[in-house]
Design a protein around this motif. Structure first.
Motif, PDB file in Angstrom:
ATOM      1  N   ALA A  53       0.834  -1.213   0.000  1.00  0.00           N
ATOM      2  CA  ALA A  53       0.000   0.000   0.000  1.00  0.00           C
ATOM      3  C   ALA A  53       0.862   1.254   0.000  1.00  0.00           C
ATOM      4  CB  ALA A  53      -0.943  -0.007   1.203  1.00  0.00           C
ATOM      5  N   SER A  54       1.974   1.232   0.728  1.00  0.00           N
ATOM      6  CA  SER A  54       2.894   2.375   0.744  1.00  0.00           C
ATOM      7  C   SER A  54       3.458   2.629  -0.645  1.00  0.00           C
ATOM      8  CB  SER A  54       4.042   2.138   1.723  1.00  0.00           C
ATOM      9  OG  SER A  54       3.559   2.047   3.036  1.00  0.00           O
ATOM     10  N   ILE A  62      -0.115  10.070  -3.884  1.00  0.00           N
ATOM     11  CA  ILE A  62      -1.370  10.340  -3.188  1.00  0.00           C
ATOM     12  C   ILE A  62      -1.182  10.106  -1.696  1.00  0.00           C
ATOM     13  CG2 ILE A  62      -2.897   9.911  -5.149  1.00  0.00           C
ATOM     14  CD1 ILE A  62      -3.318   7.048  -4.092  1.00  0.00           C
ATOM     15  N   GLY A  63      -2.098  10.640  -0.906  1.00  0.00           N
ATOM     16  CA  GLY A  63      -1.982  10.559   0.541  1.00  0.00           C
ATOM     17  C   GLY A  63      -2.828   9.491   1.204  1.00  0.00           C
ATOM     18  N   ALA A  64      -3.711   8.871   0.434  1.00  0.00           N
ATOM     19  CA  ALA A  64      -4.563   7.821   0.995  1.00  0.00           C
ATOM     20  C   ALA A  64      -5.022   6.914  -0.135  1.00  0.00           C
ATOM     21  CB  ALA A  64      -5.769   8.418   1.714  1.00  0.00           C
ATOM     22  N   GLU A 109      -1.466   8.015   4.755  1.00  0.00           N
ATOM     23  CA  GLU A 109      -0.081   8.189   5.211  1.00  0.00           C
ATOM     24  C   GLU A 109      -0.049   8.336   6.727  1.00  0.00           C
ATOM     25  OE1 GLU A 109       1.708  10.866   1.569  1.00  0.00           O
ATOM     26  OE2 GLU A 109       0.326  11.799   2.989  1.00  0.00           O
ATOM     27  N   ARG A 110      -1.013   9.057   7.257  1.00  0.00           N
ATOM     28  CA  ARG A 110      -1.085   9.287   8.695  1.00  0.00           C
ATOM     29  C   ARG A 110      -1.221   7.971   9.454  1.00  0.00           C
ATOM     30  NH1 ARG A 110      -5.724  13.331  10.278  1.00  0.00           N
ATOM     31  NH2 ARG A 110      -4.534  14.663   8.903  1.00  0.00           N
ATOM     32  N   ASP A 142      -5.398  -4.257   8.964  1.00  0.00           N
ATOM     33  CA  ASP A 142      -5.031  -4.094  10.369  1.00  0.00           C
ATOM     34  C   ASP A 142      -4.810  -2.634  10.750  1.00  0.00           C
ATOM     35  OD1 ASP A 142      -5.140  -6.861  10.771  1.00  0.00           O
ATOM     36  OD2 ASP A 142      -3.037  -7.113  10.198  1.00  0.00           O
ATOM     37  N   LEU A 143      -4.551  -1.768   9.765  1.00  0.00           N
ATOM     38  CA  LEU A 143      -4.275  -0.354  10.045  1.00  0.00           C
ATOM     39  C   LEU A 143      -5.339   0.604   9.512  1.00  0.00           C
ATOM     40  CD1 LEU A 143      -0.461   0.035   9.275  1.00  0.00           C
ATOM     41  CD2 LEU A 143      -1.564  -0.563  11.431  1.00  0.00           C
ATOM     42  N   MET A 144      -6.108   0.146   8.547  1.00  0.00           N
ATOM     43  CA  MET A 144      -7.034   1.047   7.856  1.00  0.00           C
ATOM     44  C   MET A 144      -8.144   1.545   8.776  1.00  0.00           C
ATOM     45  SD  MET A 144      -9.255  -1.586   5.550  1.00  0.00           S
ATOM     46  CE  MET A 144     -10.498  -2.651   6.313  1.00  0.00           C
ATOM     47  N   THR A 145      -8.700   2.672   8.395  1.00  0.00           N
ATOM     48  CA  THR A 145      -9.905   3.182   9.053  1.00  0.00           C
ATOM     49  C   THR A 145     -11.084   2.468   8.417  1.00  0.00           C
ATOM     50  OG1 THR A 145      -8.866   5.329   9.397  1.00  0.00           O
ATOM     51  CG2 THR A 145     -11.283   5.263   9.464  1.00  0.00           C
TER      52      THR A 145
END
Length: 143
Positions: free
Chosen positions: A26-27, A35-37, A53-54, A74-77
């Protein structure tokens, strides 16, 4: 002015990742597309979340580089805030500010139409202000 106007100008290309992709993958998607997301899609192509990115920076601060091998899910909103094409620019700016979000998927019912960023919204608003100022100058000049 509405969200539909932003999509008309910027286009409707949607960059995505899959829930099973690693954060490292994803990174790379974020970097490759500048892009930032990225929207995260489930196995049937529905929006499952958004990874920014945040989110990645926070995970790096918490657990180091080991977070790069975990799945994006595991990290996504998960509770993704969305907007509609008919939403006004002013309402979107207010929502993004209040909720401290920088990316909004644009949905029409359950259909994903695109993604807008705070940069897209500000640019669109600034263009409108410039056009208003030019019209006022023309009006004054032609009296």
């Amino acid at each position: 002015m509405s969200v539909a106007g932003i999509l008309k100008t910027k286009g409707t290309t949607i960059i995505t990742a899959k829930v099973g992709d690693s954060v490292s993958v994803a990174s790379a998607i974020l970097a490759d597309h500048n892009i930032g997301a990225v929207l995260v899609l489930d196995s049937v192509g529905q929006v499952a979340g958004i990874l920014s990115e945040r989110d990645i920076v926070a995970a790096l601060a918490r657990s180091g580089s080991g977070c790069l091998i975990v799945n994006v899910e595991d990290l996504m909103t998960r509770n993704v805030i969305v907007c509609k094409p008919s939403d006004s620019i002013d309402d979107i700016l207010l929502m993004m500010t209040e909720k401290r979000i920088r990316h909004l998927p644009v949905m029409d019912d359950s259909k994903l139409l695109g993604v807008i960023s705070i940069g897209d919204v500000v640019k669109h608003r600034m263009d409108a202000v410039e056009q208003e100022a030019a019209a006022m100058r023309d009006y004054i000049a032609t009296g």
